[in-house]
Design a protein around this motif. Structure first.
Motif, PDB file in Angstrom:
ATOM      1  N   LEU A  83      14.227 -20.934 -29.346  1.00 42.59           N
ATOM      2  CA  LEU A  83      14.414 -21.647 -28.083  1.00 42.59           C
ATOM      3  C   LEU A  83      14.065 -23.117 -28.290  1.00 42.59           C
ATOM      4  O   LEU A  83      13.236 -23.458 -29.131  1.00 42.59           O
ATOM      5  N   LEU A  84      14.683 -23.976 -27.496  1.00 44.31           N
ATOM      6  CA  LEU A  84      14.481 -25.416 -27.636  1.00 44.31           C
ATOM      7  C   LEU A  84      13.382 -25.896 -26.692  1.00 44.31           C
ATOM      8  O   LEU A  84      13.245 -25.380 -25.578  1.00 44.31           O
ATOM      9  N   ASP A  85      12.641 -26.936 -27.126  1.00 44.96           N
ATOM     10  CA  ASP A  85      11.725 -27.579 -26.189  1.00 44.96           C
ATOM     11  C   ASP A  85      12.530 -28.562 -25.335  1.00 44.96           C
ATOM     12  O   ASP A  85      13.741 -28.755 -25.548  1.00 44.96           O
ATOM     13  N   ALA A  86      11.885 -29.178 -24.370  1.00 42.24           N
ATOM     14  CA  ALA A  86      12.601 -30.033 -23.408  1.00 42.24           C
ATOM     15  C   ALA A  86      13.348 -31.172 -24.099  1.00 42.24           C
ATOM     16  O   ALA A  86      14.497 -31.471 -23.750  1.00 42.24           O
ATOM     17  N   ASP A  87      12.721 -31.822 -25.088  1.00 41.64           N
ATOM     18  CA  ASP A  87      13.373 -32.947 -25.765  1.00 41.64           C
ATOM     19  C   ASP A  87      14.600 -32.493 -26.552  1.00 41.64           C
ATOM     20  O   ASP A  87      15.647 -33.130 -26.510  1.00 41.64           O
ATOM     21  N   ALA A  88      14.455 -31.397 -27.287  1.00 38.75           N
ATOM     22  CA  ALA A  88      15.579 -30.890 -28.079  1.00 38.75           C
ATOM     23  C   ALA A  88      16.717 -30.438 -27.165  1.00 38.75           C
ATOM     24  O   ALA A  88      17.897 -30.635 -27.475  1.00 38.75           O
ATOM     25  N   TYR A  89      16.362 -29.845 -26.024  1.00 41.70           N
ATOM     26  CA  TYR A  89      17.394 -29.406 -25.080  1.00 41.70           C
ATOM     27  C   TYR A  89      18.132 -30.601 -24.481  1.00 41.70           C
ATOM     28  O   TYR A  89      19.358 -30.591 -24.376  1.00 41.70           O
ATOM     29  N   ALA A  90      17.399 -31.643 -24.110  1.00 46.50           N
ATOM     30  CA  ALA A  90      18.034 -32.848 -23.553  1.00 46.50           C
ATOM     31  C   ALA A  90      19.008 -33.441 -24.575  1.00 46.50           C
ATOM     32  O   ALA A  90      20.126 -33.845 -24.225  1.00 46.50           O
ATOM     33  N   LYS A  91      18.607 -33.468 -25.849  1.00 45.77           N
ATOM     34  CA  LYS A  91      19.483 -33.970 -26.912  1.00 45.77           C
ATOM     35  C   LYS A  91      20.730 -33.079 -27.046  1.00 45.77           C
ATOM     36  O   LYS A  91      21.852 -33.579 -27.185  1.00 45.77           O
ATOM     37  N   HIS A  92      20.538 -31.767 -26.980  1.00 46.51           N
ATOM     38  CA  HIS A  92      21.657 -30.816 -27.055  1.00 46.51           C
ATOM     39  C   HIS A  92      22.656 -31.097 -25.933  1.00 46.51           C
ATOM     40  O   HIS A  92      23.869 -31.109 -26.157  1.00 46.51           O
ATOM     41  N   CYS A  93      22.167 -31.315 -24.719  1.00 44.60           N
ATOM     42  CA  CYS A  93      23.052 -31.574 -23.582  1.00 44.60           C
ATOM     43  C   CYS A  93      23.823 -32.879 -23.762  1.00 44.60           C
ATOM     44  O   CYS A  93      25.015 -32.949 -23.450  1.00 44.60           O
ATOM     45  N   GLU A  94      23.152 -33.907 -24.275  1.00 45.12           N
ATOM     46  CA  GLU A  94      23.815 -35.185 -24.535  1.00 45.12           C
ATOM     47  C   GLU A  94      24.946 -34.998 -25.537  1.00 45.12           C
ATOM     48  O   GLU A  94      26.037 -35.542 -25.363  1.00 45.12           O
ATOM     49  N   GLU A  95      24.686 -34.235 -26.593  1.00 47.44           N
ATOM     50  CA  GLU A  95      25.707 -33.993 -27.618  1.00 47.44           C
ATOM     51  C   GLU A  95      26.887 -33.225 -27.044  1.00 47.44           C
ATOM     52  O   GLU A  95      28.035 -33.462 -27.418  1.00 47.44           O
ATOM     53  N   GLU A  96      26.611 -32.312 -26.124  1.00 50.97           N
ATOM     54  CA  GLU A  96      27.676 -31.506 -25.534  1.00 50.97           C
ATOM     55  C   GLU A  96      28.607 -32.350 -24.669  1.00 50.97           C
ATOM     56  O   GLU A  96      29.773 -32.060 -24.509  1.00 50.97           O
ATOM     57  N   GLU A  97      28.057 -33.420 -24.088  1.00 54.58           N
ATOM     58  CA  GLU A  97      28.849 -34.272 -23.208  1.00 54.58           C
ATOM     59  C   GLU A  97      29.801 -35.166 -23.974  1.00 54.58           C
ATOM     60  O   GLU A  97      30.744 -35.702 -23.420  1.00 54.58           O
ATOM     61  N   HIS A  98      29.573 -35.364 -25.280  1.00 56.54           N
ATOM     62  CA  HIS A  98      30.417 -36.267 -26.064  1.00 56.54           C
ATOM     63  C   HIS A  98      31.512 -35.541 -26.780  1.00 56.54           C
ATOM     64  O   HIS A  98      31.502 -34.450 -27.142  1.00 56.54           O
TER      65      HIS A  98
END
Length: 127
Positions: free
Chosen positions: A112-127
């Motif tokens: 599972l991802l921590d909050a920072d890693a999850y936020a980065k994952h979401c940013e990558e998904e948007e691009h």
């Protein structure tokens, strides 16, 4: 999009709040509810069902589409949030205060991802 430091996240946009070493609550992230739009129905799993990490455990219906909710960890469902049957919009209003189901005998939480890693994952998904 907001994330909470005390939660863990899956790449499929569920959050996990551990209530003990082997028990947790699961809900949809702020990112997920925002992407889905206004939720109009939640098809809940049943207490006693086995959740298998990575597999569909239930689904939610928004004005846009029906989307699967995946089990972010494995375990046995002990309780479902029946309030969501009448008020699915609670997930939109308070995604981190609204759990969908609770699990016991939880396994498979190590990736599972921590909050920072999850936020980065979401940013990558948007691009």
């Amino acid at each position: 999009m907001k994330t909470l430091e005390e939660l863990k996240y899956s790449k499929t946009h569920e959050w996990v709040r551990f209530t003990s070493e082997t028990e947790c609550e699961v809900g949809l992230s702020d990112y997920a509810q925002n992407e889905l739009g206004d939720l109009v129905f939640v098809n809940l799993p049943q207490a006693g069902d086995e959740a298998v990490k990575g597999e569909t455990i239930c689904d939610v219906e928004s004005v846009k589409a029906v989307s699967d909710v995946y089990a972010p960890v494995s375990g046995t469902i002990t309780e479902v949030n029946e309030e969501l049957l009448d008020s699915p919009e609670k997930i939109n209003e308070d995604p981190y205060g609204t759990w969908i189901f609770r699990l016991e005998d939880v396994t498979g939480a190590e990736d599972l991802l921590d909050a920072d890693a999850y936020a980065k994952h979401c940013e990558e998904e948007e691009h």
